[in-house]
Write an enzyme that holds these catalytic residues in place. Structure first.
Site, short mmCIF file in Angstrom:
data_model
loop_
_atom_site.label_atom_id
_atom_site.label_comp_id
_atom_site.label_asym_id
_atom_site.label_seq_id
_atom_site.Cartn_x
_atom_site.Cartn_y
_atom_site.Cartn_z
N SER A 1 7.40 -0.34 7.23
CA SER A 1 7.60 -1.61 6.56
C SER A 1 7.44 -2.49 7.74
O SER A 1 6.87 -2.50 8.66
CB SER A 1 8.43 -1.81 5.60
OG SER A 1 8.13 -2.89 4.84
N ASP B 1 -0.27 0.53 -1.83
CA ASP B 1 0.59 -0.17 -1.60
C ASP B 1 0.65 -1.72 -1.82
O ASP B 1 -0.29 -2.41 -1.56
CB ASP B 1 1.01 -0.11 -0.04
CG ASP B 1 2.30 -0.45 0.40
OD1 ASP B 1 2.91 -1.26 -0.11
OD2 ASP B 1 2.76 -0.01 1.34
N HIS C 1 5.60 2.75 -1.40
CA HIS C 1 5.99 1.86 0.14
C HIS C 1 7.27 2.44 0.43
O HIS C 1 7.61 2.72 1.74
CB HIS C 1 5.79 0.49 -0.14
CG HIS C 1 6.31 -0.23 0.92
ND1 HIS C 1 5.26 -0.77 1.74
CD2 HIS C 1 7.41 -0.83 1.32
CE1 HIS C 1 5.77 -1.44 2.92
NE2 HIS C 1 6.86 -1.63 2.52
#
Length: 309
Positions: free
Chosen positions: A121, A253, A285
């Site tokens: 991320s 996502d 995610h």
């Protein structure tokens, strides 16, 4: 949690930094002194507690026999009693990048010849910045694995559109709720937290141990900065390092939609062998919640040529 995974606190530039080492060695002293030819270093997402990645680290180590280290984001863990909790202003996105650079210089490179960076991320954005700011270490960065990379247009992603106004005007609510959770009896939290997070012990136990107002304040402050600072994808950094980068996007996502994958893939269509992948499974995610082993096996497969050479 596994006895092979060791957590450490260190004072770095006057701030308490929490980091992890997983190398199959139960003796802390040997973990600290052993020189490694290559190690993995995990840069987490947000919330940035490296404890969330314990199962991922265990599977990755067992598959590759390469030590797996990682570092929490500053202020995202409940601080050890001997240290003060960092001020929220020391926990912004740019500060986190500088802290990771200092960690690599002070803790990693003196103890390892080469590094495979693994970002998740916002950790992927941080890795790109690290590789740009540490050009003199380029030969020692073997690979940068970017999992579900939030490296562009965060404010305009589906989740970004929802979270930006909440973080802008209601960030205090997360701090307040963390305080309320702290007041609940432990037996209630032990039942409630796994239902709200994950059945994975490394996830639910980490939330139970570190959920508090100061941590919530630092996490949401960093998240707010992400919304406004992660905007245009830095194609120049990517182009300079494309031979070292592996991208893995989620098909559904809501932080980095599949359109981001297609845009990047199109940018490098003249280089069909560059490593830009789209998840073919329904992996969310926050992969640590249910798919740590699956993603660890993928990473091991991608870096296998590096390992055997």
């Amino acid at each position: 949690m596994s006895g092979k995974c060791k957590y450490f606190w260190k004072l770095q530039s006057g701030l308490a930094i929490n980091h992890m080492k997983f190398d199959g060695n139960l003796e802390v002293e040997k973990i600290s002194k052993k020189k490694h030819p290559i190690v993995f270093v995990i840069i987490p997402g947000n919330p940035g507690l490296i404890h969330f990645y314990e199962k991922f680290s265990e599977v990755l180590y067992s598959t590759t026999d390469i030590p797996v280290w990682g570092v929490s984001h500053t202020g995202h863990t409940k601080t050890d009693k001997q240290f003060d909790h960092p001020d929220v202003l020391d926990c912004g996105l740019e500060c986190q990048i500088e802290h990771k650079i200092d960690f690599l210089k002070q803790e990693v490179f003196p103890n390892a010849d080469k590094v495979i960076l693994i970002g998740h991320s916002i950790g992927c954005y941080i890795i790109l910045q690290i590789m740009d700011k540490m050009k003199e270490y380029r030969s020692r960065f073997e690979k940068g694995v970017l999992l579900f990379p939030t490296i562009e247009r965060m404010r305009h992603s589906p989740n970004g559109k929802l979270m930006t106004p909440i973080l802008s005007y209601g960030r205090w609510l997360y701090v307040f709720l963390a305080g309320i959770f702290n007041l609940l009896p432990n037996f209630v939290l032990c039942r409630l937290v796994p239902c709200l997070t994950s059945s994975e012990r490394c996830v639910s136990d980490t939330v139970l141990e570190h959920l508090c107002p100061k941590v919530a304040d630092c996490c949401t402050y960093m998240a707010l900065e992400e919304m406004y600072e992660v905007n245009k994808r830095d194609d120049e950094i990517i182009k300079r390092n494309i031979d070292k980068l592996i991208f893995y996007y989620g098909a559904a996502d809501r932080w980095c939609p599949a359109s981001c994958y297609h845009d990047l893939k199109n940018l490098f269509k003249h280089r069909p062998n560059c490593a830009i992948h789209l998840c073919e499974q329904n992996v969310q995610h926050a992969f640590m919640l249910e798919h740590s082993a699956f993603i660890a096996d993928l990473v091991a497969k991608w870096v296998f040529p590096v390992v055997v050479n």
